[in-house]
Design a protein around this motif. Structure first.
Motif, PDB file in Angstrom:
ATOM      1  N   ASN A  26      28.764  15.991  76.750  1.00  0.00           N
ATOM      2  CA  ASN A  26      28.366  15.923  78.112  1.00  0.00           C
ATOM      3  C   ASN A  26      28.891  14.868  78.738  1.00  0.00           C
ATOM      4  OD1 ASN A  26      27.457  16.160  80.665  1.00  0.00           O
ATOM      5  ND2 ASN A  26      25.410  16.751  79.998  1.00  0.00           N
ATOM      6  N   PRO A  27      30.017  14.794  79.762  1.00  0.00           N
ATOM      7  CA  PRO A  27      30.387  13.619  80.359  1.00  0.00           C
ATOM      8  C   PRO A  27      29.412  12.752  81.417  1.00  0.00           C
ATOM      9  CG  PRO A  27      31.236  15.514  81.374  1.00  0.00           C
ATOM     10  CD  PRO A  27      30.549  16.126  79.989  1.00  0.00           C
ATOM     11  N   ASN A  28      28.221  13.684  81.602  1.00  0.00           N
ATOM     12  CA  ASN A  28      27.227  12.917  82.597  1.00  0.00           C
ATOM     13  C   ASN A  28      26.382  12.255  81.547  1.00  0.00           C
ATOM     14  OD1 ASN A  28      27.828  14.615  84.981  1.00  0.00           O
ATOM     15  ND2 ASN A  28      26.803  16.321  84.061  1.00  0.00           N
ATOM     16  N   ASN A  29      26.571  11.946  80.248  1.00  0.00           N
ATOM     17  CA  ASN A  29      25.562  11.439  79.368  1.00  0.00           C
ATOM     18  C   ASN A  29      26.607  10.534  78.236  1.00  0.00           C
ATOM     19  OD1 ASN A  29      23.257  12.331  80.601  1.00  0.00           O
ATOM     20  ND2 ASN A  29      23.430  14.036  79.519  1.00  0.00           N
ATOM     21  N   TYR A  30      27.709  10.138  79.087  1.00  0.00           N
ATOM     22  CA  TYR A  30      28.773   9.739  78.181  1.00  0.00           C
ATOM     23  C   TYR A  30      28.382   8.435  77.376  1.00  0.00           C
ATOM     24  CZ  TYR A  30      29.820   6.044  81.402  1.00  0.00           C
ATOM     25  OH  TYR A  30      29.659   4.964  82.136  1.00  0.00           O
ATOM     26  N   ARG A  31      27.256   7.715  77.612  1.00  0.00           N
ATOM     27  CA  ARG A  31      26.819   6.631  77.036  1.00  0.00           C
ATOM     28  C   ARG A  31      26.050   6.877  75.606  1.00  0.00           C
ATOM     29  NH1 ARG A  31      25.949   5.080  82.382  1.00  0.00           N
ATOM     30  NH2 ARG A  31      27.019   3.139  82.970  1.00  0.00           N
ATOM     31  N   GLU A  32      25.537   8.186  75.598  1.00  0.00           N
ATOM     32  CA  GLU A  32      25.125   8.613  74.338  1.00  0.00           C
ATOM     33  C   GLU A  32      25.974   9.049  73.152  1.00  0.00           C
ATOM     34  OE1 GLU A  32      22.630  12.000  75.270  1.00  0.00           O
ATOM     35  OE2 GLU A  32      21.485  10.777  77.061  1.00  0.00           O
ATOM     36  N   TYR A  33      27.352   8.839  73.286  1.00  0.00           N
ATOM     37  CA  TYR A  33      28.250   9.217  72.272  1.00  0.00           C
ATOM     38  C   TYR A  33      28.980   8.186  71.795  1.00  0.00           C
ATOM     39  CZ  TYR A  33      27.060  13.967  74.396  1.00  0.00           C
ATOM     40  OH  TYR A  33      26.673  14.962  74.797  1.00  0.00           O
ATOM     41  N   PRO A  34      29.603   8.179  70.785  1.00  0.00           N
ATOM     42  CA  PRO A  34      30.392   7.327  70.042  1.00  0.00           C
ATOM     43  C   PRO A  34      31.676   7.302  70.583  1.00  0.00           C
ATOM     44  CG  PRO A  34      29.920   8.808  68.512  1.00  0.00           C
ATOM     45  CD  PRO A  34      29.203   9.275  69.427  1.00  0.00           C
ATOM     46  N   ALA A  35      32.459   6.095  70.371  1.00  0.00           N
ATOM     47  CA  ALA A  35      33.652   6.123  71.101  1.00  0.00           C
ATOM     48  C   ALA A  35      34.862   6.909  70.718  1.00  0.00           C
ATOM     49  CB  ALA A  35      34.369   4.613  70.972  1.00  0.00           C
ATOM     50  N   GLN A  36      34.599   7.259  69.512  1.00  0.00           N
ATOM     51  CA  GLN A  36      35.389   8.243  68.528  1.00  0.00           C
ATOM     52  C   GLN A  36      35.165   9.626  69.139  1.00  0.00           C
ATOM     53  OE1 GLN A  36      34.739   8.390  64.409  1.00  0.00           O
ATOM     54  NE2 GLN A  36      36.627   9.862  64.124  1.00  0.00           N
ATOM     55  N   THR A  37      34.007  10.229  69.624  1.00  0.00           N
ATOM     56  CA  THR A  37      33.811  11.338  70.307  1.00  0.00           C
ATOM     57  C   THR A  37      34.321  11.459  71.606  1.00  0.00           C
ATOM     58  OG1 THR A  37      31.748  11.509  68.926  1.00  0.00           O
ATOM     59  CG2 THR A  37      31.884  13.146  70.948  1.00  0.00           C
ATOM     60  N   LEU A  38      34.464  10.352  72.241  1.00  0.00           N
ATOM     61  CA  LEU A  38      35.084  10.331  73.621  1.00  0.00           C
ATOM     62  C   LEU A  38      36.695  10.153  73.856  1.00  0.00           C
ATOM     63  CD1 LEU A  38      32.402   8.009  75.303  1.00  0.00           C
ATOM     64  CD2 LEU A  38      32.439  10.209  75.472  1.00  0.00           C
ATOM     65  N   SER A  39      37.172   9.646  72.588  1.00  0.00           N
ATOM     66  CA  SER A  39      38.717   9.626  72.560  1.00  0.00           C
ATOM     67  C   SER A  39      39.125  10.849  72.892  1.00  0.00           C
ATOM     68  CB  SER A  39      39.024   9.040  71.176  1.00  0.00           C
ATOM     69  OG  SER A  39      40.400   8.698  71.093  1.00  0.00           O
ATOM     70  N   ASN A  40      40.214  10.845  73.791  1.00  0.00           N
ATOM     71  CA  ASN A  40      41.066  12.179  73.916  1.00  0.00           C
ATOM     72  C   ASN A  40      42.124  12.296  72.955  1.00  0.00           C
ATOM     73  OD1 ASN A  40      42.489  14.369  75.073  1.00  0.00           O
ATOM     74  ND2 ASN A  40      42.698  13.325  76.845  1.00  0.00           N
ATOM     75  N   LEU A  41      41.876  13.362  71.973  1.00  0.00           N
ATOM     76  CA  LEU A  41      42.824  13.623  70.882  1.00  0.00           C
ATOM     77  C   LEU A  41      44.156  14.284  71.640  1.00  0.00           C
ATOM     78  CD1 LEU A  41      40.246  15.313  68.542  1.00  0.00           C
ATOM     79  CD2 LEU A  41      40.773  13.285  68.403  1.00  0.00           C
ATOM     80  N   PHE A  42      44.192  14.632  72.682  1.00  0.00           N
ATOM     81  CA  PHE A  42      45.488  14.908  73.382  1.00  0.00           C
ATOM     82  C   PHE A  42      46.241  13.792  73.258  1.00  0.00           C
ATOM     83  CE2 PHE A  42      47.494  17.438  76.770  1.00  0.00           C
ATOM     84  CZ  PHE A  42      47.847  18.295  76.142  1.00  0.00           C
ATOM     85  N   LEU A  43      45.919  12.710  73.380  1.00  0.00           N
ATOM     86  CA  LEU A  43      46.722  11.579  73.557  1.00  0.00           C
ATOM     87  C   LEU A  43      46.787  10.604  72.513  1.00  0.00           C
ATOM     88  CD1 LEU A  43      45.139  10.303  77.021  1.00  0.00           C
ATOM     89  CD2 LEU A  43      47.057  12.079  76.552  1.00  0.00           C
ATOM     90  N   GLU A  44      46.049  11.160  71.265  1.00  0.00           N
ATOM     91  CA  GLU A  44      46.140  10.318  70.188  1.00  0.00           C
ATOM     92  C   GLU A  44      47.621  10.758  69.257  1.00  0.00           C
ATOM     93  OE1 GLU A  44      44.170   7.844  69.082  1.00  0.00           O
ATOM     94  OE2 GLU A  44      43.210   7.920  70.959  1.00  0.00           O
ATOM     95  N   PRO A  45      48.316   9.992  68.664  1.00  0.00           N
ATOM     96  CA  PRO A  45      49.536  10.210  67.857  1.00  0.00           C
ATOM     97  C   PRO A  45      48.895  10.965  66.558  1.00  0.00           C
ATOM     98  CG  PRO A  45      49.734   8.005  68.576  1.00  0.00           C
ATOM     99  CD  PRO A  45      48.583   8.500  68.957  1.00  0.00           C
ATOM    100  N   VAL A  46      49.597  11.797  66.178  1.00  0.00           N
ATOM    101  CA  VAL A  46      49.477  12.434  64.853  1.00  0.00           C
ATOM    102  C   VAL A  46      50.642  12.684  64.177  1.00  0.00           C
ATOM    103  CG1 VAL A  46      47.168  13.768  65.920  1.00  0.00           C
ATOM    104  CG2 VAL A  46      49.797  14.930  65.870  1.00  0.00           C
ATOM    105  N   LEU A  47      50.391  12.922  62.824  1.00  0.00           N
ATOM    106  CA  LEU A  47      51.426  13.058  61.888  1.00  0.00           C
ATOM    107  C   LEU A  47      52.066  14.519  62.107  1.00  0.00           C
ATOM    108  CD1 LEU A  47      53.350  12.041  59.426  1.00  0.00           C
ATOM    109  CD2 LEU A  47      51.420  13.109  57.721  1.00  0.00           C
ATOM    110  N   LEU A  48      53.315  14.696  62.225  1.00  0.00           N
ATOM    111  CA  LEU A  48      53.885  16.000  62.510  1.00  0.00           C
ATOM    112  C   LEU A  48      54.130  16.598  61.165  1.00  0.00           C
ATOM    113  CD1 LEU A  48      56.731  15.273  65.281  1.00  0.00           C
ATOM    114  CD2 LEU A  48      54.271  15.947  65.596  1.00  0.00           C
TER     115      LEU A  48
END
Length: 204
Positions: A19-41
């Protein structure tokens, strides 16, 4: 999900959700945008990019396009690297996708020729972000027309509600081809054939 003609991101899904309204309640890993994280092809995707570059190299050298099944493995590394530039693998991240004010480039460095004892992949990247991969494949199969991913079309002044186009969004894209239209059609056939083969392997 990307609109091929414009590069507009229509939708994306991430897990676990938050829930972005309560973003402080979540760890940084959960908030990280996986769409922008490099992945092994996966090998199948690297093979598609390699074979697409072979089709492009053949067209550049001969001015005509053979069917993908008849293309030889005679690759030009210069042609391959130029193709990565044209499909956006070396471009900076679009501004609306940058996280935590970190100005990340697409790859974080030049492509290196991988020394692999098995299948040769030349300069094909080992790591890409999902956004890079989606943009690159769209450029290749969208009649070869250059696109850039975008999630924002206008900026709105909160006081007068006036809309302003995002600066630099469409500059330099007019009539830019990443590959010839003939090559793009053959790459689309290649993608369909390789996808069917991968699905068949998954069912074995």
């Amino acid at each position: 999900l990307m609109e091929a003609g414009s590069g507009s991101i229509i939708a994306s899904v991430q897990y676990p959700s938050y829930n972005p309204n309560n973003y402080r309640e979540y760890p940084a890993q959960t908030l990280s945008n996986l769409f922008l994280e490099p992945v092994l092809l996966p090998v199948g995707i690297r093979r598609f990019l390699r074979d697409a570059s072979l089709l492009n190299t053949h067209y550049e050298a001969n001015g005509a396009q053979l069917p993908w099944s008849l293309i030889t493995q005679d690759e030009s590394l210069g042609s391959q690297v130029r193709l990565w530039d044209r499909i956006g693998l070396n471009e900076p991240m679009p501004p609306e996708f940058i996280e935590d004010s970190q100005m990340r480039t697409a790859t974080g460095g030049e492509h290196e020729i991988a020394a692999d004892s098995g299948e040769a992949f030349d300069t094909i990247p080992e790591f890409l972000t999902p956004l890079q991969l989606l943009t690159a494949v769209t450029c290749l199969v969208n009649s070869g027309e250059k696109i850039r991913a975008k999630a924002v079309s206008h900026l709105v002044d909160p006081e007068n509600k006036k809309e302003y186009p995002l600066p630099g969004r469409e500059e330099g894209l007019a009539n830019q081809q990443t590959v010839a239209a003939q090559t793009s059609r053959e790459i689309l056939r290649l993608l369909a054939a390789q996808s069917r083969k991968e699905i068949g392997r998954a069912h074995v």
